[in-house]
Design a protein around this motif. Structure first.
Motif, PDB file in Angstrom:
ATOM      1  N   GLU A 210       0.814  -1.219   0.000  1.00 51.60           N
ATOM      2  CA  GLU A 210       0.000   0.000   0.000  1.00 51.60           C
ATOM      3  C   GLU A 210       0.847   1.268   0.000  1.00 51.60           C
ATOM      4  OE1 GLU A 210      -2.569  -0.361   3.328  1.00 51.60           O
ATOM      5  OE2 GLU A 210      -3.992  -1.677   2.298  1.00 51.60           O
ATOM      6  N   ASP A 211       1.964   1.241   0.769  1.00 57.18           N
ATOM      7  CA  ASP A 211       2.773   2.454   0.912  1.00 57.18           C
ATOM      8  C   ASP A 211       4.246   2.090   1.116  1.00 57.18           C
ATOM      9  OD1 ASP A 211       3.874   4.903   1.480  1.00 57.18           O
ATOM     10  OD2 ASP A 211       2.258   5.535   2.828  1.00 57.18           O
ATOM     11  N   PRO A 212       4.926   1.810   0.019  1.00 55.05           N
ATOM     12  CA  PRO A 212       6.325   1.351   0.121  1.00 55.05           C
ATOM     13  C   PRO A 212       7.245   2.354   0.805  1.00 55.05           C
ATOM     14  CG  PRO A 212       5.638   1.555  -2.193  1.00 55.05           C
ATOM     15  CD  PRO A 212       4.438   1.840  -1.344  1.00 55.05           C
ATOM     16  N   TYR A 213       6.962   3.649   0.667  1.00 57.69           N
ATOM     17  CA  TYR A 213       7.815   4.661   1.293  1.00 57.69           C
ATOM     18  C   TYR A 213       7.667   4.636   2.805  1.00 57.69           C
ATOM     19  CZ  TYR A 213       8.709   6.460  -3.325  1.00 57.69           C
ATOM     20  OH  TYR A 213       9.102   6.569  -4.626  1.00 57.69           O
ATOM     21  N   PHE A 214       6.415   4.523   3.254  1.00 62.56           N
ATOM     22  CA  PHE A 214       6.156   4.444   4.686  1.00 62.56           C
ATOM     23  C   PHE A 214       6.732   3.135   5.240  1.00 62.56           C
ATOM     24  CE2 PHE A 214       3.110   4.055   8.382  1.00 62.56           C
ATOM     25  CZ  PHE A 214       3.664   5.096   9.082  1.00 62.56           C
ATOM     26  N   TYR A 215       6.650   2.095   4.451  1.00 62.88           N
ATOM     27  CA  TYR A 215       7.210   0.795   4.825  1.00 62.88           C
ATOM     28  C   TYR A 215       8.712   0.914   5.081  1.00 62.88           C
ATOM     29  CZ  TYR A 215       8.741  -4.066   4.213  1.00 62.88           C
ATOM     30  OH  TYR A 215       9.320  -5.285   4.380  1.00 62.88           O
ATOM     31  N   ASP A 216       9.421   1.565   4.162  1.00 67.49           N
ATOM     32  CA  ASP A 216      10.865   1.785   4.324  1.00 67.49           C
ATOM     33  C   ASP A 216      11.162   2.589   5.586  1.00 67.49           C
ATOM     34  OD1 ASP A 216      11.673   0.380   2.153  1.00 67.49           O
ATOM     35  OD2 ASP A 216      11.952   2.114   0.847  1.00 67.49           O
ATOM     36  N   TYR A 217      10.317   3.597   5.811  1.00 69.16           N
ATOM     37  CA  TYR A 217      10.483   4.474   6.965  1.00 69.16           C
ATOM     38  C   TYR A 217      10.355   3.676   8.272  1.00 69.16           C
ATOM     39  CZ  TYR A 217       9.413   8.284  10.219  1.00 69.16           C
ATOM     40  OH  TYR A 217       9.395   9.145  11.289  1.00 69.16           O
ATOM     41  N   ILE A 218       9.367   2.798   8.326  1.00 68.01           N
ATOM     42  CA  ILE A 218       9.144   1.967   9.513  1.00 68.01           C
ATOM     43  C   ILE A 218      10.341   1.048   9.750  1.00 68.01           C
ATOM     44  CG2 ILE A 218       7.725   0.092  10.474  1.00 68.01           C
ATOM     45  CD1 ILE A 218       6.338   2.781  10.597  1.00 68.01           C
ATOM     46  N   LEU A 219      10.843   0.449   8.674  1.00 71.37           N
ATOM     47  CA  LEU A 219      11.994  -0.447   8.807  1.00 71.37           C
ATOM     48  C   LEU A 219      13.205   0.310   9.344  1.00 71.37           C
ATOM     49  CD1 LEU A 219      12.058  -2.929   5.800  1.00 71.37           C
ATOM     50  CD2 LEU A 219      11.039  -3.181   8.062  1.00 71.37           C
ATOM     51  N   ARG A 220      13.371   1.555   8.857  1.00 70.44           N
ATOM     52  CA  ARG A 220      14.504   2.359   9.311  1.00 70.44           C
ATOM     53  C   ARG A 220      14.359   2.691  10.807  1.00 70.44           C
ATOM     54  NH1 ARG A 220      14.370   6.785   5.690  1.00 70.44           N
ATOM     55  NH2 ARG A 220      14.378   5.202   4.084  1.00 70.44           N
ATOM     56  N   LEU A 221      13.146   3.066  11.212  1.00 69.94           N
ATOM     57  CA  LEU A 221      12.885   3.368  12.627  1.00 69.94           C
ATOM     58  C   LEU A 221      13.170   2.141  13.485  1.00 69.94           C
ATOM     59  CD1 LEU A 221       9.591   5.454  12.864  1.00 69.94           C
ATOM     60  CD2 LEU A 221      11.898   6.143  13.475  1.00 69.94           C
ATOM     61  N   HIS A 222      12.738   0.995  12.993  1.00 65.74           N
ATOM     62  CA  HIS A 222      12.933  -0.257  13.717  1.00 65.74           C
ATOM     63  C   HIS A 222      14.427  -0.539  13.885  1.00 65.74           C
ATOM     64  CE1 HIS A 222      12.235  -4.287  15.160  1.00 65.74           C
ATOM     65  NE2 HIS A 222      12.979  -4.784  14.207  1.00 65.74           N
TER      66      HIS A 222
END
Ligand SMILES: [Zn+2]
Length: 108
Positions: free
Chosen positions: A38-50
């Motif tokens: 749904e939102d690959p950019y937000f997905y990347d952002y979450i992975l980075r935060l993690h």
């Protein structure tokens, strides 16, 4: 798409605080795959935060890097040191006479 598995509480968190929601569910492959789609950019952002969270968690040292002994905190000085070999792993005073302390070799 089946959202029945998401509880009301989870759904509320997803709406109010999506970052917290995805960090909480990062181990859930179904939820993460859906976000990635749904939102690959937000997905990347979450992975980075993690990733950053993980790095910060590893800062807490409870085992001596030299001898694997227990690290305890000296109540008087606030220093953290190994009960086995005396290696100081962290201190509140990182500078001594303008020179950075080499904590790796600082023996108590
Ligand atoms: Zn040690």
């Amino acid at each position: 798409m089946c959202n029945e598995k998401i509880s009301d509480e989870n759904l509320q968190l997803k709406l109010e605080d999506p970052i917290e929601y995805y960090l909480k569910n990062i181990e859930d492959p179904e939820i993460m795959a859906e976000l990635r789609w749904e939102d690959p950019y937000f997905y990347d952002y979450i992975l980075r935060l993690h990733f950053i969270n993980e790095m910060q968690n590893h800062e807490n040292i409870y085992r001596c890097p030299e001898c694997r002994g227990n690290i305890i905190t000296d109540i008087d000085s606030g220093e953290e040191y190994c009960t086995c070999c005396g290696l100081v792993t962290r201190t509140h005073y990182p500078y001594v006479a303008g020179q950075r302390l080499m904590l790796d070799y600082g023996l108590k």
